[in-house]
Design a protein around this motif. Structure first.
Motif, PDB file in Angstrom:
ATOM      1  N   THR A 118      18.801  42.624  52.072  1.00 14.22           N
ATOM      2  CA  THR A 118      19.981  41.687  52.684  1.00 14.22           C
ATOM      3  C   THR A 118      19.682  40.970  53.907  1.00 14.22           C
ATOM      4  O   THR A 118      20.033  39.892  54.180  1.00 14.22           O
ATOM      5  CB  THR A 118      21.379  42.680  53.023  1.00 14.22           C
ATOM      6  N   SER A 119      18.769  41.740  54.840  1.00 15.31           N
ATOM      7  CA  SER A 119      18.312  40.883  55.855  1.00 15.31           C
ATOM      8  C   SER A 119      17.416  39.914  55.455  1.00 15.31           C
ATOM      9  O   SER A 119      17.384  38.695  56.259  1.00 15.31           O
ATOM     10  CB  SER A 119      17.599  42.083  56.913  1.00 15.31           C
ATOM     11  N   ARG A 120      16.606  39.934  54.601  1.00 16.25           N
ATOM     12  CA  ARG A 120      15.706  39.118  54.371  1.00 16.25           C
ATOM     13  C   ARG A 120      16.437  37.952  53.751  1.00 16.25           C
ATOM     14  O   ARG A 120      16.018  36.693  54.137  1.00 16.25           O
ATOM     15  CB  ARG A 120      14.602  39.552  53.340  1.00 16.25           C
ATOM     16  N   GLU A 121      17.314  38.103  52.870  1.00 15.79           N
ATOM     17  CA  GLU A 121      17.978  36.992  52.169  1.00 15.79           C
ATOM     18  C   GLU A 121      18.712  36.023  53.298  1.00 15.79           C
ATOM     19  O   GLU A 121      19.063  34.982  53.135  1.00 15.79           O
ATOM     20  CB  GLU A 121      19.189  37.567  51.244  1.00 15.79           C
ATOM     21  N   LEU A 122      19.350  36.876  54.215  1.00 13.30           N
ATOM     22  CA  LEU A 122      20.119  36.231  55.196  1.00 13.30           C
ATOM     23  C   LEU A 122      19.114  35.173  56.036  1.00 13.30           C
ATOM     24  O   LEU A 122      19.554  34.113  56.676  1.00 13.30           O
ATOM     25  CB  LEU A 122      20.962  36.976  56.072  1.00 13.30           C
ATOM     26  N   ARG A 123      18.152  35.885  56.467  1.00  7.86           N
ATOM     27  CA  ARG A 123      17.010  35.055  57.355  1.00  7.86           C
ATOM     28  C   ARG A 123      16.466  33.738  56.623  1.00  7.86           C
ATOM     29  O   ARG A 123      16.498  32.746  56.975  1.00  7.86           O
ATOM     30  CB  ARG A 123      15.877  35.637  57.505  1.00  7.86           C
ATOM     31  N   LYS A 159      18.236  31.952  54.112  1.00  8.45           N
ATOM     32  CA  LYS A 159      19.335  31.429  53.793  1.00  8.45           C
ATOM     33  C   LYS A 159      19.674  30.485  55.146  1.00  8.45           C
ATOM     34  O   LYS A 159      19.755  29.340  55.441  1.00  8.45           O
ATOM     35  CB  LYS A 159      20.772  32.049  53.721  1.00  8.45           C
ATOM     36  N   ALA A 160      19.618  31.206  56.649  1.00  8.56           N
ATOM     37  CA  ALA A 160      19.535  30.497  57.729  1.00  8.56           C
ATOM     38  C   ALA A 160      18.368  29.621  57.909  1.00  8.56           C
ATOM     39  O   ALA A 160      18.817  28.409  58.561  1.00  8.56           O
ATOM     40  CB  ALA A 160      19.706  31.754  58.874  1.00  8.56           C
ATOM     41  N   ALA A 161      17.291  29.834  57.483  1.00 15.80           N
ATOM     42  CA  ALA A 161      16.312  28.779  57.885  1.00 15.80           C
ATOM     43  C   ALA A 161      16.538  27.733  56.833  1.00 15.80           C
ATOM     44  O   ALA A 161      16.003  26.570  57.433  1.00 15.80           O
ATOM     45  CB  ALA A 161      14.943  29.534  57.293  1.00 15.80           C
ATOM     46  N   GLU A 162      16.828  27.845  55.703  1.00 20.86           N
ATOM     47  CA  GLU A 162      17.145  26.792  54.608  1.00 20.86           C
ATOM     48  C   GLU A 162      18.330  25.793  55.099  1.00 20.86           C
ATOM     49  O   GLU A 162      18.415  24.531  55.095  1.00 20.86           O
ATOM     50  CB  GLU A 162      17.679  27.286  53.443  1.00 20.86           C
ATOM     51  N   GLU A 163      19.284  26.576  55.856  1.00 19.53           N
ATOM     52  CA  GLU A 163      20.293  25.719  56.703  1.00 19.53           C
ATOM     53  C   GLU A 163      19.836  25.034  57.833  1.00 19.53           C
ATOM     54  O   GLU A 163      20.423  23.662  57.982  1.00 19.53           O
ATOM     55  CB  GLU A 163      21.670  26.727  56.841  1.00 19.53           C
ATOM     56  N   ARG A 164      18.919  25.563  58.552  1.00 22.33           N
ATOM     57  CA  ARG A 164      18.131  24.755  59.684  1.00 22.33           C
ATOM     58  C   ARG A 164      17.447  23.588  59.123  1.00 22.33           C
ATOM     59  O   ARG A 164      17.480  22.347  59.848  1.00 22.33           O
ATOM     60  CB  ARG A 164      17.593  25.728  60.384  1.00 22.33           C
ATOM     61  N   LYS A 165      16.698  23.772  57.891  1.00 27.32           N
ATOM     62  CA  LYS A 165      16.218  22.467  57.443  1.00 27.32           C
ATOM     63  C   LYS A 165      16.993  21.734  56.940  1.00 27.32           C
ATOM     64  O   LYS A 165      16.641  20.438  57.210  1.00 27.32           O
ATOM     65  CB  LYS A 165      15.043  23.139  56.406  1.00 27.32           C
ATOM     66  N   ALA A 166      18.079  21.972  56.251  1.00 24.62           N
ATOM     67  CA  ALA A 166      18.926  20.952  55.938  1.00 24.62           C
ATOM     68  C   ALA A 166      19.544  20.105  57.022  1.00 24.62           C
ATOM     69  O   ALA A 166      19.900  19.027  56.921  1.00 24.62           O
ATOM     70  CB  ALA A 166      19.950  21.446  54.992  1.00 24.62           C
ATOM     71  N   GLU A 173      17.808  37.355  62.810  1.00 22.91           N
ATOM     72  CA  GLU A 173      18.296  38.800  62.897  1.00 22.91           C
ATOM     73  C   GLU A 173      17.419  39.690  61.776  1.00 22.91           C
ATOM     74  O   GLU A 173      17.335  39.183  60.648  1.00 22.91           O
ATOM     75  CB  GLU A 173      19.744  38.609  62.866  1.00 22.91           C
ATOM     76  N   PHE A 174      16.934  40.689  62.220  1.00 22.24           N
ATOM     77  CA  PHE A 174      16.322  41.258  61.389  1.00 22.24           C
ATOM     78  C   PHE A 174      17.186  42.899  61.281  1.00 22.24           C
ATOM     79  O   PHE A 174      17.347  43.290  62.242  1.00 22.24           O
ATOM     80  CB  PHE A 174      14.738  41.982  61.703  1.00 22.24           C
ATOM     81  N   GLU A 175      17.221  43.337  60.047  1.00 21.04           N
ATOM     82  CA  GLU A 175      17.285  44.966  59.856  1.00 21.04           C
ATOM     83  C   GLU A 175      16.284  45.698  59.301  1.00 21.04           C
ATOM     84  O   GLU A 175      16.062  45.107  58.238  1.00 21.04           O
ATOM     85  CB  GLU A 175      18.645  44.843  59.106  1.00 21.04           C
ATOM     86  N   VAL A 176      15.718  46.525  59.962  1.00 21.24           N
ATOM     87  CA  VAL A 176      14.520  47.272  59.425  1.00 21.24           C
ATOM     88  C   VAL A 176      14.375  48.644  59.509  1.00 21.24           C
ATOM     89  O   VAL A 176      15.320  49.179  60.102  1.00 21.24           O
ATOM     90  CB  VAL A 176      13.206  46.913  60.324  1.00 21.24           C
TER      91      VAL A 176
END
Length: 126
Positions: free
Chosen positions: A85-90, A92-99, A58-61
């Motif tokens: 905030t958008s960049r940080e959430l993306r 964080k979501a990528a790190e959760e997927r990797k974990a 999800e992007f907020e631009v």
């Protein structure tokens, strides 16, 4: 150029591979312009805030420049600025997927005939 169709802009900014996919995302309500659902023909202006939901996240631009033509990725990145905030959430979501991949690794080989039947049954197919 005072305004551009949102589906053309999303395609030019390389959020979607084709303009048809961009228009489809608008129809499905995955694109919002200034907190309102956007149809494919809605015009984008410089300074608009867009919320974009794609397979990549999800992007907020904020729209910085307008373009109707698809160019190189380096040029496409200059068309918008993603919020912090958008960049940080993306990220964080990528790190959760990797974990999550560590705890549930992919199967080693192809599913057997029995496994495939179970998969089809689980999905409600056939």
């Amino acid at each position: 150029m005072p305004a551009v169709r949102i589906d053309k802009w999303l395609w030019a900014a390389r959020f979607f591979k084709t303009r048809t996919l961009a228009a489809r995302a608008c129809d499905l309500g995955r694109i919002e312009s200034n907190k309102q659902p956007a149809k494919p023909a809605r015009e984008v202006h410089v300074g608009d805030m867009l919320q974009i939901k794609t397979e990549g996240g999800e992007f907020e631009v904020e729209v910085l420049l307008l373009s109707e033509v698809r160019g190189p990725a380096a040029v496409a990145r200059t068309l918008y600025r993603e919020t912090e905030t958008s960049r940080e959430l993306r990220i964080k979501a990528a790190e959760e997927r990797k974990a999550g991949m560590i705890f549930s690794p992919a199967p080693q080989g192809r599913p057997s005939k029995r496994d495939r039947r179970k998969i089809h049954q689980f999905r409600g197919e056939k």
